[in-house]
Motif scaffolding. Structure first.
Motif, mmCIF file in Angstrom:
data_model
loop_
_atom_site.group_PDB
_atom_site.id
_atom_site.type_symbol
_atom_site.label_atom_id
_atom_site.label_comp_id
_atom_site.label_asym_id
_atom_site.label_seq_id
_atom_site.Cartn_x
_atom_site.Cartn_y
_atom_site.Cartn_z
ATOM 1 N N MET A 1 0.834 -1.189 0.000
ATOM 2 C CA MET A 1 0.000 0.000 0.000
ATOM 3 C C MET A 1 0.872 1.244 0.000
ATOM 4 N N ALA A 2 0.364 2.294 -0.603
ATOM 5 C CA ALA A 2 1.086 3.561 -0.669
ATOM 6 C C ALA A 2 0.375 4.596 0.198
ATOM 7 N N TYR A 3 1.147 5.253 1.032
ATOM 8 C CA TYR A 3 0.605 6.292 1.908
ATOM 9 C C TYR A 3 1.392 7.570 1.700
ATOM 10 N N ARG A 4 0.677 8.691 1.734
ATOM 11 C CA ARG A 4 1.278 10.007 1.538
ATOM 12 C C ARG A 4 1.060 10.835 2.799
ATOM 13 N N PHE A 5 2.083 11.579 3.185
ATOM 14 C CA PHE A 5 1.954 12.533 4.279
ATOM 15 C C PHE A 5 1.618 13.877 3.653
ATOM 16 N N VAL A 6 0.487 14.456 4.055
ATOM 17 C CA VAL A 6 -0.072 15.620 3.371
ATOM 18 C C VAL A 6 -0.253 16.791 4.344
ATOM 19 N N ARG A 7 0.002 17.988 3.832
ATOM 20 C CA ARG A 7 -0.271 19.239 4.549
ATOM 21 C C ARG A 7 -1.073 20.129 3.623
ATOM 22 N N ALA A 8 -2.009 20.895 4.205
ATOM 23 C CA ALA A 8 -2.819 21.811 3.405
ATOM 24 C C ALA A 8 -3.434 22.875 4.302
ATOM 25 N N MET A 37 -10.258 8.137 1.913
ATOM 26 C CA MET A 37 -10.381 9.560 2.199
ATOM 27 C C MET A 37 -11.209 9.788 3.458
ATOM 28 N N THR A 38 -12.266 9.027 3.630
ATOM 29 C CA THR A 38 -13.091 9.158 4.832
ATOM 30 C C THR A 38 -12.266 8.890 6.079
ATOM 31 N N LYS A 39 -11.468 7.841 6.041
ATOM 32 C CA LYS A 39 -10.611 7.532 7.192
ATOM 33 C C LYS A 39 -9.651 8.694 7.467
ATOM 34 N N SER A 40 -9.016 9.188 6.443
ATOM 35 C CA SER A 40 -8.057 10.282 6.605
ATOM 36 C C SER A 40 -8.728 11.551 7.110
ATOM 37 N N MET A 41 -9.852 11.896 6.506
ATOM 38 C CA MET A 41 -10.517 13.144 6.873
ATOM 39 C C MET A 41 -11.166 13.077 8.254
ATOM 40 N N ASN A 42 -11.573 11.914 8.675
ATOM 41 C CA ASN A 42 -12.104 11.784 10.039
ATOM 42 C C ASN A 42 -10.999 11.946 11.076
ATOM 43 N N ASN A 43 -9.770 11.698 10.681
ATOM 44 C CA ASN A 43 -8.632 11.755 11.606
ATOM 45 C C ASN A 43 -7.676 12.901 11.335
ATOM 46 N N VAL A 44 -8.026 13.795 10.425
ATOM 47 C CA VAL A 44 -7.154 14.906 10.057
ATOM 48 C C VAL A 44 -6.814 15.732 11.295
ATOM 49 N N ARG A 45 -5.573 16.137 11.395
ATOM 50 C CA ARG A 45 -5.068 16.897 12.541
ATOM 51 C C ARG A 45 -4.827 18.346 12.145
ATOM 52 N N PHE A 46 -4.617 19.186 13.158
ATOM 53 C CA PHE A 46 -4.386 20.603 12.912
ATOM 54 C C PHE A 46 -3.090 21.028 13.571
ATOM 55 N N ASP A 47 -2.190 21.544 12.761
ATOM 56 C CA ASP A 47 -0.913 22.062 13.245
ATOM 57 C C ASP A 47 -1.124 23.537 13.567
ATOM 58 N N ARG A 48 -1.286 23.854 14.839
ATOM 59 C CA ARG A 48 -1.570 25.231 15.257
ATOM 60 C C ARG A 48 -0.454 26.192 14.858
ATOM 61 N N GLU A 49 0.761 25.699 14.891
ATOM 62 C CA GLU A 49 1.902 26.557 14.578
ATOM 63 C C GLU A 49 1.872 27.052 13.133
ATOM 64 N N SER A 50 1.575 26.143 12.221
ATOM 65 C CA SER A 50 1.573 26.519 10.798
ATOM 66 C C SER A 50 0.181 26.877 10.281
ATOM 67 N N GLY A 51 -0.860 26.513 11.030
ATOM 68 C CA GLY A 51 -2.218 26.748 10.575
ATOM 69 C C GLY A 51 -2.668 25.773 9.501
ATOM 70 N N GLU A 52 -1.969 24.639 9.413
ATOM 71 C CA GLU A 52 -2.263 23.655 8.363
ATOM 72 C C GLU A 52 -2.952 22.411 8.920
ATOM 73 N N ALA A 53 -3.751 21.820 8.074
ATOM 74 C CA ALA A 53 -4.275 20.494 8.331
ATOM 75 C C ALA A 53 -3.201 19.498 7.899
ATOM 76 N N VAL A 54 -3.056 18.419 8.643
ATOM 77 C CA VAL A 54 -2.070 17.393 8.303
ATOM 78 C C VAL A 54 -2.725 16.028 8.432
ATOM 79 N N TRP A 55 -2.374 15.144 7.503
ATOM 80 C CA TRP A 55 -2.942 13.804 7.540
ATOM 81 C C TRP A 55 -2.122 12.849 6.697
ATOM 82 N N VAL A 56 -2.465 11.572 6.823
ATOM 83 C CA VAL A 56 -1.870 10.511 6.022
ATOM 84 C C VAL A 56 -2.983 9.985 5.121
ATOM 85 N N GLU A 57 -2.698 9.931 3.839
ATOM 86 C CA GLU A 57 -3.697 9.508 2.853
ATOM 87 C C GLU A 57 -3.216 8.256 2.125
ATOM 88 N N GLU A 58 -4.061 7.230 2.123
ATOM 89 C CA GLU A 58 -3.786 6.051 1.295
ATOM 90 C C GLU A 58 -4.057 6.462 -0.145
#
Length: 109
Positions: A1-8, A37-58
């Motif tokens: 499986m391929a997983y990506r570390f994402v910031r947005a 995507m549902t799994k990732s978006m239900n668990n998406v985190r927030f980096d207060r320092e950068s103001g970005e959402a961060v998650w791991v996406e299959e």
């Protein structure tokens, strides 16, 4: 499986719609990426320092997030795949101390 570390950057005034679509199961029904995507978006985190959402996406697309991007761009700007191949658990462990995005915006959603 391929997983990506994402910031947005979240588009905060659109996140209530994303939450509704997740809760209604609409995102999960999208093939072939809806469940991941549902799994990732239900668990998406927030980096207060950068103001970005961060998650791991299959994701198996080339380029990364090619299919998912149409949906993600409705709710996030500046989507960046920070690392293309991560071990899923290591990616989530890297951000486990960040609050859930949904907890950060609970009053707005």
């Amino acid at each position: 499986m391929a997983y990506r570390f994402v910031r947005a950057r979240p588009i905060f005034d659109q996140l209530s719609e994303l939450r509704r679509r997740l809760d209604d199961g609409e995102i999960e029904q999208m093939n072939p990426f809806g469940r991941a995507m549902t799994k990732s978006m239900n668990n998406v985190r927030f980096d207060r320092e950068s103001g970005e959402a961060v998650w791991v996406e299959e994701d198996y697309c080339s380029p990364p997030l090619a299919m998912e991007r149409d949906v993600l761009e409705q709710y996030f700007n500046d989507i960046v795949v920070v690392k293309e191949n991560v071990i899923e658990s290591e990616g989530w462990n890297r951000i486990e101390d960040y609050p859930l995005l949904w907890d950060e915006i609970a009053e707005e959603v």
